[in-house]
Design a protein around this motif. Structure first.
Motif, short mmCIF file in Angstrom:
data_model
loop_
_atom_site.label_atom_id
_atom_site.label_comp_id
_atom_site.label_asym_id
_atom_site.label_seq_id
_atom_site.Cartn_x
_atom_site.Cartn_y
_atom_site.Cartn_z
N TYR A 130 -10.43 -49.91 -50.95
CA TYR A 130 -10.46 -48.49 -50.60
C TYR A 130 -9.06 -47.94 -50.35
O TYR A 130 -8.74 -46.80 -50.70
CB TYR A 130 -11.34 -48.28 -49.36
CG TYR A 130 -12.81 -48.11 -49.66
CD1 TYR A 130 -13.26 -46.96 -50.34
CD2 TYR A 130 -13.75 -49.06 -49.31
CE1 TYR A 130 -14.60 -46.80 -50.64
CE2 TYR A 130 -15.09 -48.90 -49.61
CZ TYR A 130 -15.52 -47.75 -50.28
OH TYR A 130 -16.87 -47.59 -50.56
N LEU B 148 -7.53 -47.27 -53.56
CA LEU B 148 -8.10 -46.06 -54.17
C LEU B 148 -7.41 -44.80 -53.66
O LEU B 148 -7.18 -43.85 -54.44
CB LEU B 148 -9.61 -46.01 -53.87
CG LEU B 148 -10.37 -44.77 -54.40
CD1 LEU B 148 -10.32 -44.73 -55.95
CD2 LEU B 148 -11.81 -44.80 -53.92
N ARG C 272 -8.57 -43.94 -60.87
CA ARG C 272 -9.42 -43.77 -59.68
C ARG C 272 -10.88 -44.10 -60.01
O ARG C 272 -11.59 -44.72 -59.22
CB ARG C 272 -9.33 -42.33 -59.16
CG ARG C 272 -8.01 -42.02 -58.45
CD ARG C 272 -7.99 -40.55 -57.98
NE ARG C 272 -9.08 -40.31 -57.05
CZ ARG C 272 -9.02 -40.55 -55.73
NH1 ARG C 272 -7.90 -41.07 -55.23
NH2 ARG C 272 -10.05 -40.30 -54.96
N GLN C 273 -11.32 -43.68 -61.28
CA GLN C 273 -12.70 -43.97 -61.67
C GLN C 273 -12.90 -45.47 -61.83
O GLN C 273 -13.93 -46.01 -61.43
CB GLN C 273 -13.03 -43.23 -62.97
CG GLN C 273 -14.49 -43.39 -63.40
CD GLN C 273 -14.82 -42.59 -64.66
OE1 GLN C 273 -13.94 -41.92 -65.25
NE2 GLN C 273 -16.07 -42.65 -65.09
N GLN D 295 -13.02 -47.06 -58.37
CA GLN D 295 -14.29 -46.80 -57.69
C GLN D 295 -15.39 -47.70 -58.24
O GLN D 295 -16.25 -48.19 -57.50
CB GLN D 295 -14.66 -45.33 -57.87
CG GLN D 295 -15.96 -44.92 -57.15
CD GLN D 295 -15.83 -45.06 -55.65
OE1 GLN D 295 -14.86 -44.60 -55.06
NE2 GLN D 295 -16.81 -45.75 -55.04
N ASP E 60 -17.74 -50.39 -56.19
CA ASP E 60 -19.21 -50.43 -56.24
C ASP E 60 -19.70 -51.82 -56.61
O ASP E 60 -20.71 -52.32 -56.08
CB ASP E 60 -19.72 -49.42 -57.24
CG ASP E 60 -19.43 -47.98 -56.79
OD1 ASP E 60 -19.21 -47.79 -55.57
OD2 ASP E 60 -19.43 -47.07 -57.66
#
Length: 538
Positions: free
Chosen positions: A322, A325, A334-335, A338, A342
């Motif tokens: 995090y 990020l 960033r995608q 992320q 997940d």
């Protein structure tokens, strides 16, 4: 019958009566004072001996009783001493065998003693209950010898005095027949204290002889007065000597009292060590079970800590991702970051970790509290109890502490059921009460063969508090129940018991002013009940 003879007889009779009264009163006072002093001495000696041996009789400490009996015989006037139990059985005795073999008959008056031994006793009691008595015999021969010697001396003095009176009356009678007038004047002078009187002698006739006799009488009175003064001085000196001997004897008695107090203190310390030894024996018996009780919660606390360590590593990994990020500005990066986060959440099963985390922490807290309670119970139980350990406490807490100690020892073959009433606080030694309850619970567990039940109850009966421990064990034969509280008596197999547990428990109950009651039937079980008075103030 001449006047001279009448005078001799009359004065001799008067002097005899007065002298007899004086001698009788003196001897009676001598006997009474010496006898009373002797009886007080005997009573004090027996009372001190009873007080010294009381704790040893209550605890059946025969070795100490034997030592006390031998020590008290150091007193030179004691011929024998013995200590008897409540049933009249001899616990310890020593002294001259000829007196120990005779039947004991208490003497109340010294003058009634026929064998030169004054027998007396004192009862050993606690809270109005008689647990035995001490018997001693004191030598009266010295006292009898002193009184006999005084009587003989008085008789000799009386004979001498009567002789002197007879001589005096003889001279006085002759004087009265010949020279009454001169005698009257001279007698008046003598009554006024003039012992230097000297009747003038004229001629060689009977009047001169009477005058000479009177002068001799006056000289004799003067010598008697001088001797009387000497006797008074010697008597005063003797009184001072007696006072010194009495003071010396008082110092000896004080020294003996100090020795007795020290011996009593040593006995109390020995009893305290014995109490602690039995307590350590109980702890040793339960050591394996207590260790198991501690190892169980410690084991799953350690397992929880390992799981928590793995969860922390997972959380740290997610936090790092995090943080990364937040530093990225490019939308594609960033995608991608992320998506990685997940995937890690699914890999670590984050929802499960969040749910499991609270459970692991709560379970670990409960485990450490459980260990803390066990250690606290063990520490309180193993502490050496003193008089300062008496506090206001609830007997139910003592029951719970004992059950914590014995839980693992009994839970695999006994169902323990509690029925504890609401009890008021009472002033007692909580550690000692816990020791009694633990001893009763362990004995109940040992009495159960196979699987059974133990019932622990508490209740209040007016001014008494009661704790009862009953079991469904094999029971105790009726002919052994009265021996249960004897030191070293046990119904267990050799090597399984010391025989001191119930004896010590009985002593603790007595110190608290209570008792232990027993009900048992062979094949059905037993019930032991501890009853102590409710004490609301320290």
């Amino acid at each position: 019958m001449s006047i001279r003879v009448k005078t001799i007889i009359g004065i001799a009779c008067i002097e005899a009566v007065l002298l007899a009264l004086l001698v009788m009163m003196t001897l009676d006072y001598l006997r009474t004072s010496n006898y009373d002093s002797f009886i007080k001495h005997a009573s004090t000696t027996s009372a001190l001996f009873a007080a010294t041996t009381k704790d040893a009789v209550l605890s059946y400490d025969l070795a100490s009783l034997e030592s006390f009996v031998n020590e008290v015989l150091i007193h030179r006037d004691l011929l024998y001493a013995r200590v008897l139990g409540p049933d009249g059985n001899v616990f310890a005795q020593a002294g001259q065998s000829e007196y120990l073999e005779q039947a004991f008959v208490a003497d109340h008056h010294v003058e009634s003693v026929s064998d030169d031994v004054f027998d007396t006793f004192s009862e050993i009691s606690e809270e109005g209950v008689i647990y035995g008595r001490v018997e001693i015999g004191l030598d009266t021969s010295n006292l009898t010898t002193i009184i006999t010697e005084a009587e003989n001396r008085s008789a000799v003095i009386a004979v001498i005095e009567m002789g002197l009176v007879a001589l005096f009356s003889f001279l006085l009678g002759g004087y009265l027949t010949r020279q009454l007038k001169i005698l009257s004047i001279a007698a008046k002078s003598i009554t006024e204290g003039d012992l230097e009187i000297n009747i003038p002698i004229k001629g060689r006739d009977e009047i001169a002889n009477v005058a000479i006799a009177f002068n001799v009488m006056a000289s004799s009175l003067k010598e008697a007065s001088t001797r009387r003064d000497q006797y008074e001085a010697e008597l005063q000196k003797l009184n001072r000597s007696l006072e010194g001997r009495v003071f010396s004897r008082s110092e000896q008695i004080q020294a003996k009292n100090i020795e007795l107090e020290k011996a009593n203190q040593n006995i109390k310390e020995a009893q305290l060590k014995l109490l602690h030894s039995e307590k350590m024996s109980s702890i040793g018996l339960l050591a394996a079970g207590v260790a198991h009780e501690i190892n169980n919660p410690v084991g799953y606390v350690m397992s929880n800590l390992h799981s928590l360590k793995h969860y922390v590593q997972s959380y740290r990994s997610l936090i790092d991702e995090y943080m990364l990020l937040t530093t990225l500005t490019d939308a594609d990066k960033r995608q991608a970051q992320q998506l990685k986060i997940d995937q890690l959440c699914q890999q670590y099963d984050l929802d499960f970790m969040n749910e499991d985390l609270d459970f692991l922490i709560q379970e670990s807290i409960e485990g450490t509290v459980r260990v803390s309670n066990i250690v606290k119970s063990l520490k309180e139980f193993s502490h050496i109890d003193t008089m300062n350990s008496y506090i206001m406490c609830n007997l139910n807490d003592c029951i719970k502490s004992a059950l914590n100690m014995a839980n693992n020892e009994l839970k695999y073959h006994c169902d323990i059921q509690k029925d504890l009433a609401d009890l008021p606080l009472t002033y007692c030694c909580s550690g000692q009460i816990s020791q009694i309850v633990l001893n009763l619970i362990i004995n109940a567990g040992h009495a159960i063969e196979g699987h059974g039940s133990i019932y622990v109850r508490s209740r209040q009966d007016e001014k008494m508090l009661e704790i009862s421990v009953s079991d469904t064990g094999k029971g105790i034969p009726e002919n052994q129940i009265h021996k249960l509280f004897d030191p070293f008596f046990t119904t267990k197999a050799v090597g399984e018991g010391t025989g001191l547990g119930l004896s010590i428990a009985y002593g603790i109950a007595k110190e608290h002013g209570g008792e232990i009651l027993v009900e048992s039937k062979v094949g059905k079980g037993s019930c032991f009940s501890l009853r102590i008075p409710l004490v609301t103030e320290e």
